[in-house]
Design a protein around this motif. Structure first.
Motif, mmCIF file in Angstrom:
data_model
loop_
_atom_site.group_PDB
_atom_site.id
_atom_site.type_symbol
_atom_site.label_atom_id
_atom_site.label_comp_id
_atom_site.label_asym_id
_atom_site.label_seq_id
_atom_site.Cartn_x
_atom_site.Cartn_y
_atom_site.Cartn_z
ATOM 1 N N SER A 238 44.532 42.062 40.082
ATOM 2 C CA SER A 238 45.379 41.464 39.047
ATOM 3 C C SER A 238 44.620 40.299 38.427
ATOM 4 O O SER A 238 44.219 39.368 39.117
ATOM 5 C CB SER A 238 46.703 40.977 39.646
ATOM 6 N N ILE A 308 45.557 45.871 32.663
ATOM 7 C CA ILE A 308 45.660 44.821 33.674
ATOM 8 C C ILE A 308 44.340 44.076 33.794
ATOM 9 O O ILE A 308 44.304 42.844 33.877
ATOM 10 C CB ILE A 308 46.086 45.428 35.024
ATOM 11 N N PRO A 313 48.969 42.469 31.782
ATOM 12 C CA PRO A 313 49.829 43.230 32.704
ATOM 13 C C PRO A 313 51.196 43.553 32.130
ATOM 14 O O PRO A 313 51.790 44.572 32.491
ATOM 15 C CB PRO A 313 49.923 42.315 33.922
#
Length: 417
Positions: A238, A308, A313
């Motif tokens: 992430s 992402i 995201p």
């Protein structure tokens, strides 16, 4: 990234568009001719996707802090040829055939070994094979000696980045001592820029049109190349949240460059993918001549990973939701190793709960050396904590009752208390 047999490099390259490295879709159908060997994830025919699905599985498991079995890792390293490349699959005891080694299998195998750690010699050999088989234009083909394509070039760039090798430094020497085209140049030749219609800018073509040299957007090529354009590799962590909306390619009339600059490539393809996902209801669509359009699970997964990686995201969230909702269909209820591993990688990147998927993937291969901490320690801890609280209550009640009885006896003996 589907043919039933290898009909040459051109057919294999075209096969990438239908299934992710010419393997997973074929491997979904059991074959009486090639049984899955010990150590390999999945039970279906590994002929076209053995290395591919094994690499994805090992990458996803390692990202989940699972330590795979030695047999699983050994199977993958044992598939590597002496020259450093990997074929899609090599039967036990079979000699390596350089004609069957491919950039896709090699690229994902390298990413898996980098994630696992401790395999630097194999990684170095694989990198040397990739460097030796780069085309003069900076691209890579599925099989060496053929024209490059966006999917293969993107996967190789992923592998270079995973191995901490700058793609801008990987280039074949040019003529007359001039610098050749590097890996980023090779990727850029497939991306549509300012000369394309506004709604196509940022997309990738699989290959230029053989006759006209023009580029046409291709769904899977765009999704797979996007992760490389965004500077990412597997597994995708992430990233820092960037702007809420990806920025389309800025084009000034008469002054736009012929190709998309590398610094703008990731954001441009992210904007294109976000627009496509919004149009198609959170997923990308596979269109093939003579067939009805249908949802493309693989392309949607790679699009989500790329968004992402690019720091968007929120724009990937609908795609992740859609993939999770379609998970049972795509993974064939957790029996398709490649699809299960890919979905697990998407969930990990999107910070979603992945315990069920992790269990399904683990069940498809040899017993791991060590399970993920979250799947083994939590239940025992919860149980222990519950029993402890119960006994504390009982002990407290006993102490209270005992204290009351003692005080009552003392009052009977001494009425003044």
């Amino acid at each position: 990234m589907l043919t039933a047999a290898r009909l040459g490099a051109a057919a294999l390259s075209a096969a990438l568009l239908a299934g992710l490295a010419a393997g997973p879709a074929l491997a979904d159908s059991p074959s009486p001719t090639a049984a899955a060997p010990d150590g390999l994830y999945g039970k279906s025919d590994p002929t076209y996707d053995g290395v591919w699905r094994q690499s994805l599985a090992l990458t996803a498991l390692t990202a989940a802090k699972v330590t795979p079995a030695d047999s699983a890792v050994g199977w993958l390293t044992g598939q590597q040829c002496e020259d450093g490349g990997w074929p899609s699959y090599r039967a036990a005891g079979a000699a390596c055939d350089p004609k069957t080694e491919d950039s896709n299998a090699t690229a994902v195998a390298l990413q898996a070994l980098v994630a696992l750690g401790g395999h630097q010699s194999a990684v170095d050999k694989g990198l040397q094979w990739l460097k030796a088989n780069q085309n003069a234009d900076g691209s890579w083909a599925y099989n060496p000696g053929n024209p490059g394509d966006a999917n293969s070039t993107g996967l190789v760039v992923n592998a270079l980045l995973a191995a901490r090798t700058d793609p801008a430094s990987i280039a074949k020497p040019g003529t007359g001592g001039a610098a050749g085209k590097n890996a980023f140049d090779g990727l850029a030749r497939f991306q549509l820029g300012c000369a394309a219609p506004a709604d196509q800018r940022g997309a990738f073509a699989f290959q230029p049109d053989p006759a006209a040299g023009t580029l046409a957007p291709n769904t899977l090529a765009t999704a797979q190349a996007a992760l490389a354009a965004a500077g990412g590799h597997l597994p995708v962590a992430s990233s820092v949240h960037a702007d809420a909306t990806a920025k389309p390619l800025a084009c000034a009339d008469g002054s736009a460059p012929a190709t998309v600059p590398h610094a703008e490539a990731g954001e441009a393809v992210s904007a294109y993918l976000a627009a496509q996902l919004g149009t198609d209801g959170g997923h990308l669509t596979l269109t093939t001549p003579g067939a009805e359009p249908k949802p493309d699970y693989t392309a949607t997964a790679w699009a989500a990973l790329a968004l992402i990686q690019s720091g968007h995201p929120d724009q990937a969230a609908d795609a992740v939701d859609w993939l999770e909702g379609q998970g049972a269909t795509w993974t064939k209820n957790g029996t398709d190793a490649a699809a299960t591993a890919t979905l697990l990688l998407v969930d990990q990147a999107g910070r979603r709960s992945d315990a069920a998927l992790l269990g399904q993937l683990t069940a498809l291969g040899p017993t791991p050396k060590a399970e993920a901490p979250s799947t083994t320690a939590a239940p025992a801890k919860e149980k222990s904590g519950g029993i402890g609280q119960f006994w504390l209550i009982i002990v407290g009640l006993l102490v209270g009752v005992g204290g009351g009885l003692l005080l009552s006896l003392q009052r009977k003996r001494n009425p003044k208390l």
